[in-house]
Scaffold this active site. Structure first.
Site, PDB file in Angstrom:
ATOM      1  N   ASP A 287      99.844   8.967  24.119  1.00  0.00           N
ATOM      2  CA  ASP A 287     101.134   9.318  24.694  1.00  0.00           C
ATOM      3  C   ASP A 287     101.946   8.019  24.823  1.00  0.00           C
ATOM      4  O   ASP A 287     101.450   6.922  24.544  1.00  0.00           O
ATOM      5  CB  ASP A 287     100.974  10.046  26.035  1.00  0.00           C
ATOM      6  CG  ASP A 287     102.206  10.911  26.349  1.00  0.00           C
ATOM      7  OD1 ASP A 287     103.263  10.693  25.717  1.00  0.00           O
ATOM      8  OD2 ASP A 287     102.124  11.796  27.213  1.00  0.00           O
TER       9      ASP A 287
HETATM   10  C1  BGC Z   1     105.439  12.766  27.050  1.00  0.00           C
HETATM   11  C2  BGC Z   1     104.984  13.493  25.818  1.00  0.00           C
HETATM   12  C3  BGC Z   1     105.995  13.349  24.722  1.00  0.00           C
HETATM   13  C4  BGC Z   1     106.218  11.872  24.449  1.00  0.00           C
HETATM   14  C5  BGC Z   1     107.174  11.610  23.317  1.00  0.00           C
HETATM   15  C6  BGC Z   1     105.878  11.338  26.741  1.00  0.00           C
HETATM   16  O1  BGC Z   1     106.487  10.766  27.840  1.00  0.00           O
HETATM   17  O2  BGC Z   1     104.398  12.749  28.003  1.00  0.00           O
HETATM   18  O3  BGC Z   1     104.758  14.837  26.122  1.00  0.00           O
HETATM   19  O4  BGC Z   1     105.555  13.999  23.574  1.00  0.00           O
HETATM   20  O5  BGC Z   1     106.738  11.282  25.628  1.00  0.00           O
HETATM   21  O6  BGC Z   1     108.455  11.962  23.612  1.00  0.00           O
END
Ligand code: BGC
Length: 745
Positions: A287
């Protein structure tokens, strides 16, 4: 022969000759192609493939990398997210393909969670439809619109089971139930990926957030997760597994730790469970900055060490930590990671690029004409409307002066439409609305006016989502007083749920509750349409407002869908996928709890209870009314006992005893009465949607086998234990008829 094939593929790629013919051959051949590309790559080029950077067209995390164009040109990027539109994507793809030595195309990712430009209901709302076909169709169309805008990778489905509505991200998932959540996970993967990723309308999916991200202590975002292995395996893991079984291309590791080990550096999770036990052969992406966050967790000593732990755990691609780009080479020199490990990760990334048809044609999804034709097309809008209607849950429709307020009579002349969501476009899009275009949203005011042009519908905002300003109350009350009926559109704004939006109080935000109290004093009939990304504590509403709908945040066609339901053009059929608590003190609250040694008995203080609140929720899991009523009778089992190879048929009748035709979601629950470990009081094991005309009766049946009765026993074996079971059927998890059977030795 193998060597010859390698040379052949290698030269095709090096000289930029289209591999489309080769690409049509079986997927096994992809491995040979991947090996051939890998054999040409330098270490720097390999590390580049493991780097995922954010573009600057959206911001979904703490920082962005301003140098990404240069990094792409220099081969330091394997994939990019938060850029979209065919022109922008073409430009970046050209940078990669025309400037890097091996012309390896980029992946273009984005959070296409419930639509790209045409926005469908937020996942929590859409799950309330319990309509897998419709959910799959929304995902398919979201993929179609996103790919028409150049994307080839979505960070969805989010399948985190959640039992705490304070957590803002419950909006992005399918609620509290493992069985339903697993079916929805599968439907979404199918919808996004179709049968063949080579099809330009399909998008690679990414199941997230692996694992158990939905269970942070106190519902507080990014907080610690800790639970027994049994709960983890039984309740939280299955939806991820369902996505893997459905062939999801990628997995995202979660921010949280579990049992003291952060998931991004968790070998047990990313290698043992995911790859060895489940056979996942796609790639795992972190993530947003979760690799370097291993340092904050107190798990890695510094950033370099975080890279070592992540790669060794089985994490293939680094999103925005820049740790792999900065340290993998050093780690290799120091012998902390091996080139074989790097190669394996690179191979997984290349494999997806081949599967997506990108080596054959890096511009496969980049087509100006398609972008124009597909974006906001009729097909999109129809699905947005159809899905929004199916997602609405009728929470109550009590008598007001001896009559029901809903469905609204078209002869009602003057309507006061009040609340911060009544004439609002942006917030109806819901959290994670990608490139949803607010100007295309149909507001509730517009929806009602279009539905009934003869009514005089006047609007007052009344209150905002935040703050203590009550200056709008008077106008709202005056409007209410001169109207025949009041419709209140209240709830949360877009910012009040989703990522980084946990709430410690999940009542109506701002002064909306006070506004409702003031409006109730007018004595006029009131209908409340509650829109939010989570269950809210609305006990006061339930006691004082006769008719209440829960309508999530429904997206582009929200206003039209709500108007159709209010006027009875569509009979509401949604069922809650998360329990609505009465108050925060009841959280966590979920239907499949344990009985305890002292189950609740009224008037017996030494049983499990609160002294200041009932145990029961305000509205239970599976609950939702209709403008008609259904009765469940005549529950029969094909046998009173089954052995391990038998099938049990469960049959019952549902009758529509009201005046409207309507759809019911019949639910099947099971209770294992005695186990080597204790079992929940109920577990959902099946559901069926049944459409009935007034007075119509249908027979419904489910079949179960011992497979449906399995759980992790005292020795963590997944088995069905002989003994007595209860079967329940009904329209929600509380109002059920039941019978019994036995599983024999
Ligand atoms: C979130 C994810 C997301 C990623 C990319 C993160 O902050 O937890 O769910 O896919 O950002 O945008």
């Amino acid at each position: 022969m193998k060597k010859l094939t390698l040379i052949l593929f290698t030269s095709l790629i090096l000289f930029g000759i289209s591999c489309s013919k080769l690409n049509n051959r079986s997927i096994d051949k992809i491995d040979i192609k991947v090996d051939s590309v890998l054999s040409l790559m330098t270490l720097d080029e390999k590390i580049g493939q493991l780097n995922l950077v954010a573009g600057n067209m959206d911001q979904t995390g703490p920082n962005t990398n301003k140098e990404y164009e240069k990094d792409i040109k220099d081969g330091r990027v394997g994939a990019i997210f938060n850029v979209f539109g065919v022109d922008n994507i073409r430009k970046l793809q050209e940078l990669a393909v025309n400037n890097t030595r091996l012309r390896i195309p980029l992946l273009f990712g984005y959070d296409v969670i419930h639509g790209f430009k045409t926005i469908f209901p937020i996942p929590l709302a859409e799950a309330c439809s319990w309509n897998l076909e419709s959910i799959e169709n929304s995902a398919r169309l979201a993929a179609k619109e996103a790919t028409a805008n150049g994307l080839n990778w979505t960070f969805d489905p989010m399948v985190d089971i959640a039992r705490d509505p304070r957590w803002g991200r419950v909006a992005e998932g399918s609620g509290e139930d493992t069985y339903l959540g697993s079916l929805i996970a599968k439907a979404k993967v199918k919808g996004f990926q179709g049968d063949n990723l080579n099809d330009p309308y399909t998008i690679a999916a990414c199941v997230k957030h692996f694992a158990a991200y939905g269970a942070p202590f106190g519902g507080r975002e990014y907080n610690t997760v800790d639970m027994s292995e049994r709960v983890f395996r039984e309740t939280y893991l299955p939806p991820y597994k369902a996505a893997i079984d459905a062939g999801v291309a990628t997995v995202m590791s979660s921010f949280n730790e579990i049992d003291g080990v952060p998931c991004t550096g968790n070998k047990q999770l990313l290698t043992k469970i995911l790859r060895n036990d489940w056979g996942f052969d796609g790639f795992v992406v972190s993530d947003f900055t979760s690799v370097k966050e291993l340092v904050n967790h107190g798990y890695a000593s510094d950033e370099k060490n975080s890279g070592e732990l992540a790669l060794n755990a089985g994490l293939d691609m680094d999103m925005m930590s820049n740790v792999y780009s900065n340290y993998l080479k050093k780690l290799l020199d120091e012998g902390k990671v091996t080139e074989k490990q790097i190669n394996e990760s690179v191979k997984r990334v290349l494999k997806l690029k081949f599967k997506l048809g990108l080596f054959a044609n890096p511009y496969l999804r980049i087509d100006d004409q398609k972008e124009k034709e597909i974006t906001f097309s009729k097909e999109m809008m129809n699905q947005a409307l159809s899905s929004a209607k199916k997602s609405i849950v009728l929470l109550q429709n009590n008598d007001y002066k001896g009559k029901k307020l809903l469905p609204l009579s078209k002869s009602i002349k003057r309507i006061a439409l009040i609340g911060p969501l009544a004439n609002n476009k942006v917030d109806l899009l819901g959290c994670w609305n990608a490139q949803g275009d607010a100007s295309k949203v149909i507001t509730i005011l517009e929806g009602l006016k279009a539905n009934n042009p003869n009514a005089i519908i006047e609007y007052a905002k009344g209150a905002d989502f935040v703050g203590t300003d009550e200056s709008g109350f008077n106008l709202a009350k005056n409007l209410a007083l001169k109207s025949d009926i009041i419709i209140c559109a209240i709830g949360e704004s877009i910012e009040q749920n989703g990522e980084a939006a946990s709430r410690s109080d999940i009542g109506l935000p701002g002064v909306q509750q006070k506004l409702m109290e003031e409006l109730a004093k007018t004595g006029k009939p009131i209908i409340a349409v509650v829109m939010a990304g989570r269950p809210l504590t609305i006990e006061w509403l339930s006691k004082n407002i006769p008719s209440i709908l829960f309508a999530g945040h429904l997206g582009t066609m929200a206003g039209k869908a709500i108007a159709e339901v209010l006027y009875g053009d569509y009979n509401p059929s949604g069922k809650l996928v998360m329990t609505f608590p009465r108050n925060i003190g009841q959280i966590p609250i979920f239907y499949n709890a344990k009985n305890t040694g002292r189950p609740f008995i009224a008037n017996d203080p030494y049983t499990t209870r609160y002294i200041d609140s009932p145990n029961e929720p305000l509205y239970p899991f599976g609950y939702g009314l209709s403008y008609t009523s259904f009765t469940y009778t005549d529950l029969r089992l094909s046998k009173s006992s089954i052995n391990h190879n038998d099938t049990l048929k469960i049959t019952f009748s549902i009758k529509n005893i009201g005046k409207f035709e309507g759809e019911e979601t019949a639910q099947l629950y099971i209770r294992d009465l005695v186990g080597s470990v204790t079992r929940p009081v109920k577990e959902l094991k099946g559901f069926k949607k049944v459409f009935l005309k007034p007075e119509e009766q249908k027979e419904v049946s489910f079949t179960i086998t011992q497979n449906d009765l399995r759980f992790y026993d005292a020795n963590m074996n997944f088995v069905a234990e002989p003994g007595k079971f209860k079967v329940f059927v009904g329209g929600n998890s509380m109002d059920l008829i039941d019978s019994n059977f036995e599983l024999l030795n």
